[in-house]
Structures are given as C-alpha cells and as structure tokens.
Enzyme design. Structure first.
Site, short mmCIF file in Angstrom:
data_model
loop_
_atom_site.label_atom_id
_atom_site.label_comp_id
_atom_site.label_asym_id
_atom_site.label_seq_id
_atom_site.Cartn_x
_atom_site.Cartn_y
_atom_site.Cartn_z
N GLU A 112 0.78 -1.29 0.03
CA GLU A 112 -0.05 0.13 -0.12
C GLU A 112 0.76 1.18 0.02
O GLU A 112 0.59 2.19 -0.97
CB GLU A 112 -0.91 0.04 1.19
CG GLU A 112 -2.07 -1.03 0.97
CD GLU A 112 -2.99 -1.44 2.22
OE1 GLU A 112 -2.19 -1.69 3.26
OE2 GLU A 112 -3.89 -1.45 2.18
N GLU A 132 -2.98 -9.84 3.80
CA GLU A 132 -3.52 -9.64 5.19
C GLU A 132 -4.60 -10.68 5.58
O GLU A 132 -4.80 -11.08 6.69
CB GLU A 132 -4.42 -8.20 5.37
CG GLU A 132 -3.62 -7.13 5.23
CD GLU A 132 -3.01 -6.80 3.96
OE1 GLU A 132 -3.03 -7.36 2.95
OE2 GLU A 132 -2.61 -5.32 3.62
#
Ligand code: DAK
Length: 258
Positions: A112, A132
């Site tokens: 990210e 994740e």
C-alpha cells in the site's frame, strides 16, 4: 548521525532519497517508523531544494507490512484512537513526485505504501502482495481500492482473497509497476527518473501530478475542468514564459520554480 531512528536520508542535487531502515523486522511499518516517515516526507515536500523524492527499503524488503506484533493485541478502539489513517492521508497529500524503488517484499501495508508513490521501479526480485487475509484481516490503507484500480478486479480479488504474492514480472504485466530492472540497478534507475523529473519546471510538475491524481476520484467532466484550470494557471508562471522563449531562442530553459 541521522535525525531518524528508522530512516536513512540522503540528498543528491534536487533528489532526496528516503530509505526505510528497520532491517531486523524487514521494514515492518510500526507507529514509530510511520511517524518518522510522514514527518520526513513532509519536510522534503516543503523544501524548495527538493524536487523529487525516492522512497526505498533494503534489497530484502521494501516493507513487509504493518507491524503485526504491534497490532496483534490491539482492540478496535485502540486502532481507532491510534488514528493511523491520518498518517497515510498525509502521504497521499504530498505535492512532490514520489518514486518507489522496490526490492524484495512489498507486502500488505508495504504494498500500500508502494502504491502511494507516483512511479514504481521494481527489482526483478520484488515480491508484491496483500497477504492480510492470512492473518485474519484485510487491506486497511487503500489496498482494495488502489490495487483494483491498478491491476483490475480479477487479479486484485485473487491477491486479496488468497494472499498470493506476485512476482515483479507479473506486476509489470498487470500495470502495477513502471518497470523491472536487475536488482543491482533498481535504486539507481529510480534515482535516474527522479533526476529527470527534477530537471522539469517544478510548478508544472506539481500541477500535472495533482491533475493525474484527481482522475482517480472524479468524473471525466470534472477532471477535464480541473486539468484546464491547472493548464491556465501555468500561463501565470515565470517558467512557462521561460520554457517557450527558450524553445524559440534555441537555448536551454532555466527554471525558477515560479
Ligand atoms: N510485522 C512484524 N514483524 C515482521 C513482519 C511484520 N509484518 N514481517 C516480518 N517480520 C519480522 C519477523 O517476525 C522476523 O522477526 P524475528 O522473528 O527475527 O524477531 C523478521 O521480521 C524476519 O522475518 P522472517 O523470519 O519471517 O523472514 P522470512 O524471510 O522467513 O519471511 C516474509 C519473510 C515477508 C515472507 C514473512 O516475514 C512474512 O510473511 N511477514 C508478514 C507479511 C505480512 O503478513 N504482511 C502484512 C501485515 S498486515 C493500517 C494500515 C495498514 C495496515 C493495517 C492498518 N491502518 C492505517 C490502520 C496493514 C496491515 C498489514 O500490512
């Protein structure tokens, strides 16, 4: 002595290079590192002697994600009050071009962070992913939105729902990174592009970056209007006059950043 515990900062001409430096944790993005990073990037963003910023990690890891050890016991309310999103928003709002030089792991928050950059140069060893899901959560710093816009729904779904890492070549094919180079050159190549951008008139660079980013959160109609306003605004700049006159007079333009 660096003023930061988790960063190494250098400057060459108009190009600043900010290196994440938490090697024992593969540059996991803990609160201390993120606080330093945002302060450091904002300081360079304000500095007229910096015209482009390269963000990099180590050969082994750009960043292996948010610090899992720091999050493992956190409650929802603690996560809320840590207010980490504000830090990420401040990176999103930087005005100067940010070029990522990525080698090794760029995972979760690392991916990210990479996607917050405007241009991404990957080493052929880069391994990129949003894993994740494997630890019971999902991307939280823009992964579902930025990754989907960059690579499309099919690959974004696969990466986010299975946690699979992709190679640098796959990332290139999917349009997630600008180019892939041998590991020994990834930082050099990012700095070369940063220098090339730093040679352009800074106000035009700033307004052009702003207009491209605008395209992500607006309609084409509003985006075109925004582009036009920025275009007109540049006719008020010294550098626009200088650039066009230099072309006509067959000489090199000298930018003032005004
Ligand atoms: N956090 C903490 N420590 C980490 C870490 C991480 N993400 N990744 C690696 N480390 C640490 C390891 O624990 C190990 O420490 P010691 O055991 O030596 O003390 C050291 O780094 C070396 O790692 P490994 O021994 O595991 O090294 P390997 O080469 O075997 O494996 C690996 C490398 C990258 C495949 C593996 O370390 C790994 O799978 N790491 C976790 C990757 C991951 O799941 N990343 C996503 C994390 S979740 C938010 C914004 C963003 C986020 C959340 C909130 N807000 C704004 C609120 C993002 C969330 C995430 O990124």
């Amino acid at each position: 002595m660096s003023e930061y515990k988790n960063l190494l900062v250098t400057q060459d001409g108009f190009v600043a290079t900010v290196q994440l430096n938490r090697p024992k944790a593969l540059n996991a993005l803990n609160l201390e590192l993120m606080t330093e990073l945002v302060d450091c990037l904002e300081a360079r963003d304000q500095d007229v002697d910096v015209r482009a910023i390269v963000l990099t990690g180590s050969e082994k890891a750009f960043a292996a994600g948010a610090d899992i050890k720091e999050m493992a016991d956190a409650t929802a309310i603690e996560m809320l009050t840590r207010d980490q999103f504000t830090r990420w928003d401040r990176i999103r709002k930087l005005k100067k071009p940010l070029i990522a030089a990525v080698s090794g792991f760029a995972l979760g928050g690392g991916c990210e962070l990479m996607m917050h950059c405007d241009i991404i140069i990957a080493s052929e060893t880069a391994r990129i992913g949003q894993p994740e899901i494997l630890i019971g959560v999902m991307p939280g710093a823009g992964g579902t939105q930025r990754l989907t816009r960059a690579v499309g729904k099919a690959l974004a779904m696969e990466m986010v729902l299975t946690g699979r890492h992709i190679t640098a070549e796959e990332a290139l094919k999917a349009g997630l990174v600008n180019r892939v180079v041998p590991q020994e050159f990834y930082l050099e190549e990012a700095q070369r592009i940063a220098r090339e951008i730093a040679e352009q008139p800074p106000v035009a660079v700033r307004l052009a970056k702003e207009a491209i980013l605008k395209s992500f959160d607006t309609t084409i109609e509003t985006g075109l209007e925004y582009e036009r306003k920025n275009f007109y605004l540049l006719f008020a700049s010294h550098d626009m006059r200088e650039g066009m006159n230099a072309f006509i007079e067959k000489r090199k333009a000298e930018w003032k950043g005004k």
